[in-house]
Write a protein that holds these residues in place. Structure first.
Motif, PDB file in Angstrom:
ATOM      1  N   VAL A 155       0.979  -1.307  -0.016  1.00 40.05           N
ATOM      2  CA  VAL A 155       0.075  -0.003   0.058  1.00 40.05           C
ATOM      3  C   VAL A 155       0.682   1.271  -0.067  1.00 40.05           C
ATOM      4  O   VAL A 155       0.426   2.240  -0.607  1.00 40.05           O
ATOM      5  CB  VAL A 155      -0.738  -0.102   1.420  1.00 40.05           C
ATOM      6  CG1 VAL A 155      -1.734   1.331   1.273  1.00 40.05           C
ATOM      7  CG2 VAL A 155      -1.876  -1.075   0.896  1.00 40.05           C
ATOM      8  N   ALA A 156       1.964   1.383   0.588  1.00 37.92           N
ATOM      9  CA  ALA A 156       2.895   2.469   0.733  1.00 37.92           C
ATOM     10  C   ALA A 156       3.649   2.604  -0.765  1.00 37.92           C
ATOM     11  O   ALA A 156       4.382   3.656  -0.585  1.00 37.92           O
ATOM     12  CB  ALA A 156       3.715   2.145   2.028  1.00 37.92           C
ATOM     13  N   MET A 157       3.694   1.745  -1.459  1.00 36.10           N
ATOM     14  CA  MET A 157       4.729   1.674  -2.700  1.00 36.10           C
ATOM     15  C   MET A 157       4.082   2.818  -3.782  1.00 36.10           C
ATOM     16  O   MET A 157       2.668   2.977  -3.781  1.00 36.10           O
ATOM     17  CB  MET A 157       4.653   0.444  -3.359  1.00 36.10           C
ATOM     18  CG  MET A 157       5.413  -0.457  -2.719  1.00 36.10           C
ATOM     19  SD  MET A 157       5.559  -2.215  -3.529  1.00 36.10           S
ATOM     20  CE  MET A 157       6.689  -1.436  -5.013  1.00 36.10           C
ATOM     21  N   PRO A 158       4.781   3.600  -4.035  1.00 33.80           N
ATOM     22  CA  PRO A 158       4.139   4.606  -5.078  1.00 33.80           C
ATOM     23  C   PRO A 158       3.434   3.875  -6.391  1.00 33.80           C
ATOM     24  O   PRO A 158       3.982   2.903  -6.661  1.00 33.80           O
ATOM     25  CB  PRO A 158       5.353   5.495  -5.462  1.00 33.80           C
ATOM     26  CG  PRO A 158       6.524   4.850  -5.040  1.00 33.80           C
ATOM     27  CD  PRO A 158       6.156   3.975  -3.953  1.00 33.80           C
TER      28      PRO A 158
END
Length: 162
Positions: A155-158
């Motif tokens: 979820v935190a990945m661009p």
């Protein structure tokens, strides 16, 4: 009756239609068998329609050959509100020699759904009966924690990350 059947075992012969070009049962077929046994176990415990939520740590340890007696064992090792963690082992036996081997293992998570709108529905709580059950339950809980940590990373990945 829900909350009673915590284990399912399927047995059958590996057939020529199950093998890949190398002459061994292909992984996709083994995964199908795992999903079927897991589904039967989850429905047997919950008494509800169930869907596969995840499969963790699948390991193909030894090949399964045509004519092997295949045993797929799924057993409940943890429950949440609507989820069930199952340990699944696939064993192969050479009927001519009696040699038995672990072929594949994994942990699966199923979620029970209600009939009206397909939303998660509660399942009976499972309680470990012995040290082995407690060890497997702890393993399921560690996998759940790792899965949540991995999900947070994804979820935190661009969105344009390679």
């Amino acid at each position: 009756m829900p909350g009673q059947q915590s284990e399912v075992t399927f047995r059958f012969l590996a057939e020529p239609t199950d093998v890949n070009f190398g002459g061994k049962v292909h992984g996709g077929m083994v995964m199908k068998w795992i999903d079927q046994a897991g589904y039967a176990c989850a429905v047997g415990w919950s008494g509800a329609y169930c869907v596969t939520a995840s499969v963790s740590g699948i390991q193909f340890v030894k090949p399964i050959l045509i004519g092997d007696l295949v045993t797929v064992r799924a057993r409940l090792i943890n429950t949440g509100t609507s989820s069930m963690h199952l340990a699944v082992d696939v064993r192969a036996s050479d009927l001519r020699t009696g040699e038995k081997r672990l072929a594949t293992s994994c942990v699966m998570v199923f979620v029970a759904l209600d009939r009206q709108d397909g939303k998660p529905t509660p399942v009976p709580a499972w309680v470990p009966r012995n040290d082995e059950d407690r060890r497997l339950q702890e393993h399921a809980r560690r996998l759940m924690e790792m899965s949540k940590a991995m999900e947070a990373q994804v979820v935190a990945m661009p969105p344009d990350a390679p």
